[in-house]
Design an enzyme around this catalytic site. Structure first.
Site, PDB file in Angstrom:
ATOM      1  N   ILE A 186      39.586  25.275  37.636  1.00 52.14           N
ATOM      2  CA  ILE A 186      40.717  24.585  37.008  1.00 52.14           C
ATOM      3  C   ILE A 186      40.251  23.222  36.509  1.00 52.14           C
ATOM      4  O   ILE A 186      39.668  22.431  37.263  1.00 52.14           O
ATOM      5  CB  ILE A 186      41.882  24.409  38.013  1.00 52.14           C
ATOM      6  N   GLU A 228      37.886  34.443  40.296  1.00 55.42           N
ATOM      7  CA  GLU A 228      37.673  33.034  40.622  1.00 55.42           C
ATOM      8  C   GLU A 228      38.023  32.150  39.431  1.00 55.42           C
ATOM      9  O   GLU A 228      37.563  32.393  38.321  1.00 55.42           O
ATOM     10  CB  GLU A 228      36.228  32.798  41.046  1.00 55.42           C
ATOM     11  N   GLY A 266      35.943  31.589  49.592  1.00 52.86           N
ATOM     12  CA  GLY A 266      34.846  32.470  49.239  1.00 52.86           C
ATOM     13  C   GLY A 266      33.547  31.900  49.768  1.00 52.86           C
ATOM     14  O   GLY A 266      33.521  31.217  50.802  1.00 52.86           O
ATOM     15  N   ARG A 317      33.994  36.431  27.152  1.00 51.62           N
ATOM     16  CA  ARG A 317      32.721  37.173  27.090  1.00 51.62           C
ATOM     17  C   ARG A 317      32.609  38.085  28.303  1.00 51.62           C
ATOM     18  O   ARG A 317      33.344  37.925  29.300  1.00 51.62           O
ATOM     19  CB  ARG A 317      31.532  36.199  27.054  1.00 51.62           C
TER      20      ARG A 317
END
Length: 311
Positions: free
Chosen positions: A260, A257, A197, A281
């Protein structure tokens, strides 16, 4: 489990215990049918057979087919059916021509001649054939003529909520991962390839894996932040996922996305499966990268707490 993509490859069985349906998501209602199918096959000394259809019938006959989103890809559905102990899976290519088969033609050509059905187990309110004209009542009236028995599984409910793929889709689109998990009997998952990305996460200390889902029909839940578990390179790891357009950095495309926890391997080009454990959220626009970083820190804390409690 043996999988047949051409019904012509299927040799009729001596004692076939059969069910049919789209089985999108293989949710708790489906699992009830499959458990009964397996139990009946064992009782009768027969073999269990599932007939399913691909593409999903609505992709072929529905006017809103471009907007249809499914809970499972064909690959995922096959694996879920395998996990539920199915012995034979027949995947019938669903075409407009096939959709014109009458219920009588479906019974005679598929259930009787091709499969050799001895007992048919179906879910509540199951219909089949052109315009869904076939029903349990129709089957029950004509079963002796076809030479097989018929059993209908009653409507399944969990806390008074009817289990259906539609309700699960709606729950995921509303961020209600709790209901989706209850009705599926497991966490919702999707699988994609990790692609590069804009790599902005690296600049603020939270490098993310951008997961690209190739199947456009696969349902991606509502935009927001989620506590997740991922499987990559044979490892099962915890993390936090953002689904959405990244408004703080003026993102133009919707992305998935994952950050981790305690992981620093290069996994570009790798297949990654994401389990959505809990919605945290909604996606928000923050006033700059500093505010975004603080929000991510809070999201990580919330996700760790959720994942620490989750099984």
């Amino acid at each position: 489990m043996q999988v047949y993509y051409d019904i012509g490859d299927f040799e009729p069985l001596q004692n076939a215990i059969v069910t049919s349906g789209t089985f999108d998501g293989v949710h708790l209602g489906h699992q009830k049918i499959l458990a009964r199918l397996t139990e009946t096959a064992q009782t009768f000394g027969g073999e269990s057979v599932v007939i399913t259809f691909w593409p999903h019938p609505r992709m072929v006959v529905s006017k809103d087919s471009q907007n249809l989103r499914l809970l499972s890809t064909l690959e995922e559905k096959i694996e879920l059916l395998r996990q539920n102990g199915v012995q034979h899976l027949v995947v019938i290519p669903f075409t407009r021509e096939f959709s014109e088969l009458s219920s009588e033609e479906f019974i005679q050509q598929i259930l009787v001649e091709k499969i050799g059905t001895k007992k048919l187990v179906i879910g509540y309110d199951h219909h089949f054939g052109r315009n869904r004209e076939g029903s349990f009542d129709y089957l029950q009236q004509h079963a002796p003529r076809y030479g097989f028995q018929i059993e209908e599984i009653p409507r399944q409910e969990i806390e008074h909520i009817t289990v259906s793929s539609t309700k699960i889709r709606q729950a995921l689109l509303e961020g209600d991962t709790t209901i989706a998990t209850e009705l599926l009997g497991r966490t919702y998952t999707f699988t994609g390839i990790v692609v590069k990305g804009r790599q902005l996460g690296r600049t603020i200390g939270y490098p993310t894996a951008n997961v690209h889902i190739t199947e456009s029909y696969k349902l991606i839940p509502v935009d927001g932040i989620y506590a997740v578990r991922v499987e990559v390179r044979g490892q099962r790891l915890n993390g936090v996922m953002s689904i959405g357009f990244r408004p703080t950095v003026n993102g133009k495309n919707r992305t998935q996305e994952v950050y981790i926890f305690d992981f620093n391997e290069d996994v570009y080009g790798e297949k990654m499966t994401v389990e959505l454990v809990q919605y945290i959220r909604p996606e928000l626009k923050f006033d700059g990268l500093e505010a975004l970083t603080k929000a991510i820190e809070a999201d990580c804390v919330a996700a760790m707490e959720v994942l620490g409690k989750a099984k």
